[in-house]
Write an enzyme that holds these catalytic residues in place. Structure first.
Site, PDB file in Angstrom:
ATOM      1  CG  ASP A   1      -4.622  -8.037  -3.361  1.00  0.00           C
ATOM      2  OD1 ASP A   1      -4.771  -8.949  -4.135  1.00  0.00           O
ATOM      3  OD2 ASP A   1      -5.483  -6.797  -3.680  1.00  0.00           O
TER       4      ASP A   1
ATOM      5  CG  ASP B   1       2.544  -3.801  -4.605  1.00  0.00           C
ATOM      6  OD1 ASP B   1       1.704  -4.150  -5.147  1.00  0.00           O
ATOM      7  OD2 ASP B   1       3.427  -4.362  -3.775  1.00  0.00           O
TER       8      ASP B   1
ATOM      9  CG  HIS C   1       3.952  -7.985  -7.539  1.00  0.00           C
ATOM     10  ND1 HIS C   1       4.817  -6.609  -7.426  1.00  0.00           N
ATOM     11  CD2 HIS C   1       3.042  -7.831  -6.584  1.00  0.00           C
ATOM     12  CE1 HIS C   1       4.122  -5.957  -6.397  1.00  0.00           C
ATOM     13  NE2 HIS C   1       3.307  -6.732  -5.870  1.00  0.00           N
TER      14      HIS C   1
ATOM     15  CG  HIS D   1      11.235  29.533  26.139  1.00  0.00           C
ATOM     16  ND1 HIS D   1      10.310  28.950  25.501  1.00  0.00           N
ATOM     17  CD2 HIS D   1      11.284  30.909  25.785  1.00  0.00           C
ATOM     18  CE1 HIS D   1       9.763  29.708  24.652  1.00  0.00           C
ATOM     19  NE2 HIS D   1       9.761  30.999  24.978  1.00  0.00           N
TER      20      HIS D   1
ATOM     21  CG  HIS E   1      -1.544  -7.575  -5.875  1.00  0.00           C
ATOM     22  ND1 HIS E   1      -1.149  -8.417  -4.686  1.00  0.00           N
ATOM     23  CD2 HIS E   1      -0.390  -6.798  -5.735  1.00  0.00           C
ATOM     24  CE1 HIS E   1      -0.178  -8.052  -4.197  1.00  0.00           C
ATOM     25  NE2 HIS E   1       0.260  -7.086  -4.659  1.00  0.00           N
TER      26      HIS E   1
HETATM   27  S1  FES Z   1      11.327  25.589  26.565  1.00  0.00           S
HETATM   28 FE1  FES Z   1       9.895  26.924  25.743  1.00  0.00          FE
HETATM   29  S2  FES Z   1       9.118  25.771  24.209  1.00  0.00           S
HETATM   30 FE2  FES Z   1      10.453  24.425  25.036  1.00  0.00          FE
HETATM   31 FE   LIG Z   2       2.502  -6.197  -3.953  1.00  0.00          FE
END
Ligand code: FES
Ligand SMILES: [Fe+2]
Lengths: 423, 162
Positions: free
Chosen positions: A195, A355, A203, A94, A198
């Site tokens: 961690d 990962d 890795h 709007h 791991h």
């Molecule tokens: S102006 Fe109506 S929803 Fe933003």
């Molecule tokens: Fe990792």
């Protein structure tokens, strides 16, 4: 043997738990939104998420604001793009117009339709509380949350050491990229919290391919945590003769920075192969200096990466990745640091895939009835002997042991506490 | 006709990727080959390219790609076990005339599907900008820039070479 309470598996797949997390975890804590350097000029903005809430981080005349990206009329998102520069956001439904500070500036047909007494000032975009540290912009929706310094607690010292080493500060290189990955967000948070266990399995190929150099030497790791959930792990080359320096930076930048640094900060940063951690609940950080990513990327170059985890649903989360570089580094060095981080920890890199693949498999293994009766195990390091002394004196609970789940227990404990479950 | 020659080359190259014949695929790359996937970002101005100048999902040289393929043969390459089924659908091949030199610019659209059984396949679409040079009676890929059609892809969509 102390039995440590785990997060029930249902917490990784129950939509009602995710709803509670959005309120209790993402709605109450300070969340990292972005970095000041991403919005350097008045009017600059980026769009982000704070848990389930879409936000705009914008620089207005009075500094940086973080506001809900949702019109106060009927809730339409007022900004659809990733980043830009503007004085106003115009709602497409709007036509309400908001300033880049979030104030409602205009309403089509205002006098005729809403009357002369219609007060615009109460209908600005909802504003989060904002505080910054080393250029990191944090925001929270909770008016009663402690200030950021209190929230960070002992971890503030480590953030200073992590981001404050270079007197000129750090900046974001480029911006963020994001990826949608499978697995509950907590799996990822816990992994980064500390961690060290791991690395040699998940890795292994990275080490086999020589990305981290020979690393034949001894490494010693330590974990640090704060009861409020923040965690970090740092790992050091422990052999004789390792130079006392932070690896992977340009000399012209590093030498004055180290000379000016607090001695304990130096000892915390020097000789590290990696530092990574978690600013509770969902900011991850890592710095490291890989040595080899192909002929066009050889020799140690440091990178610093930040990640934010945002739940998409209970089985998926979005990861946003930032690369930070010292502001005063040369353009060539910055580009190289970005190349290294892309090849090691970019969303598409095949090391990152190690990962992410494990996170997928945790999700695939959640199960139902029998799964729920099989809690995750958090006993690593409960009874382990201490290893060497940490090289630095700093605040927080420092554990003299690398292969420990002390940080994961901290994360889980704080999480369950905030969710109203007894840890 | 140059487009048919180029299509033969691109279909062959895609078939090698789909079949996991990576050593042969690497032989189609120029020594200075660079593979880049710039990050697309929603922008205010619709006339601006959405592909960021700095941010990249991937930036891979030939020697880095060699590392990628060496890794695949390891038992510890978790994301490659089980290996994904990948199919490239390459279309809309256009050879862009160049003023001089023996380099060709080739634009294509691709749809790439990836399935890691038993999971359902995922797919991603992209435009590709290739620079291709003549070599030894055939062609070599000099550069490939991938214009992905997703700002927040999944890790599965990113798990392929486009
Ligand atoms: S102006 Fe109506 S929803 Fe933003
Ligand atoms: Fe990792």
């Amino acid at each position: 043997m102390t039995i440590t309470k785990a997060v029930p598996r249902s917490f990784y797949k129950d939509p009602a738990v995710l709803d509670r997390e959005l309120t209790e975890i993402f709605g109450r804590n300070w969340l990292y939104v972005g970095h000041e350097s991403e919005v350097p000029a008045v009017g600059d903005y980026v769009t982000r998420s704070m848990g389930g809430d879409p936000v705009i981080m914008a620089r207005g005349q009075e500094g940086i604001r973080v506001m809900l990206n949702s019109c106060t009329h009927r809730g339409t998102q007022v900004c659809k793009v990733a980043h830009g520069n503007t004085t106003t956001f115009r709602c497409g439904y709007h036509g309400w117009v908001f300033g880049n500070d979030g104030e409602l500036r205009g309403v089509p047909g205002r006098r005729a339709l809403y009357g002369p007494d219609f007060d615009l000032s109460r209908l600005g975009l909802r504003q989060a509380r904002v505080e910054t540290r080393h250029g990191l912009v944090f925001a929270t929706w909770d008016p009663d949350a402690p200030d950021l310094t209190a929230f960070l607690g002992d971890f503030g010292w480590y953030l200073d050491a992590f981001f404050g080493l270079f007197p000129g500060g750090m900046e974001v290189h480029g911006g963020i990229h994001r990826v949608n990955v499978r697995g509950n967000w907590k799996i990822h948070a816990e992994n980064f919290s500390g961690d060290g266990y791991h690395l040699q399995v998940a890795h292994r190929t990275m080490f086999e391919l020589g990305v981290m150099g020979d690393q034949a030497g001894t490494v010693e790791g330590f974990v640090v945590n704060d009861p409020s959930g923040h965690c970090l792990r740092s790992q050091y080359l422990a052999d004789e003769g390792v130079p006392e320096t932070v690896f992977g930076y340009e000399d012209h930048l590093l030498e004055p920075a180290l000379a000016a640094a607090d001695p304990e900060v130096r000892r915390f940063r020097e000789k590290t192969t990696v530092i990574h951690g978690l600013v509770y609940p969902n900011l991850l950080l890592i710095t490291t200096a890989p040595q080899y990513f192909g002929e066009d990327a050889s020799g140690p170059v440091a990178f610093t990466q930040l990640r934010v985890l945002t739940p998409i649903d209970q089985h998926h989360h979005e990861v946003a990745y930032w690369s930070l570089v010292p502001r005063d580094a040369s353009p060539e060095w910055k580009a190289k640091s970005y190349l290294y981080v892309t090849r090691q920890h970019g969303a598409a890199s095949y090391f990152e895939a190690d990962d992410l693949e494990n996170f997928r498999r945790i999700d695939a293994g959640l199960g139902a009835v029998a799964g729920e009766r099989t809690p995750y195990n958090y006993e690593l390091g409960l009874d382990a002997a201490e290893s060497g002394a940490p090289p630095w004196n700093g605040p927080g609970r420092i554990t003299r042991q690398d292969f420990t789940e002390a940080n994961q227990r901290t994360f889980v404990g704080r999480y369950l506490e905030q969710m109203g479950e007894r840890a | 006709m140059i487009r048919l020659e180029i299509e033969d080359f691109l279909f062959h190259e895609a078939a090698l990727l789909d079949a996991g014949r990576y050593a042969e695929w690497l032989d189609l790359l120029h020594e200075d080959f660079l593979y880049r996937v710039p990050v697309p970002l929603a922008r205010e101005d619709p006339t601006q390219s959405p592909y960021d100048d700095v941010l990249e999902f991937a930036n891979e040289s030939k020697s880095f790609l060699e590392m990628r393929f060496r890794r695949i043969s390891s038992d510890f390459a978790w994301a490659e076990r089980p290996a994904a089924m990948v199919r490239h659908f390459v279309s809309n091949v256009r050879v862009i005339p160049q003023d001089e030199g023996d380099e060709l610019e080739v634009h294509t659209n691709v749809l790439v599907t990836r399935a890691r059984l038993p999971e359902q396949p995922v797919w991603a679409t992209a435009g590709r900008r290739d620079r291709i040079v003549r070599h030894d009676g055939g062609f070599l890929l000099r550069e490939r820039v991938v214009h992905l059609d997703a700002e927040v892809p999944t890790e599965s969509q990113l798990g392929v070479i486009f």
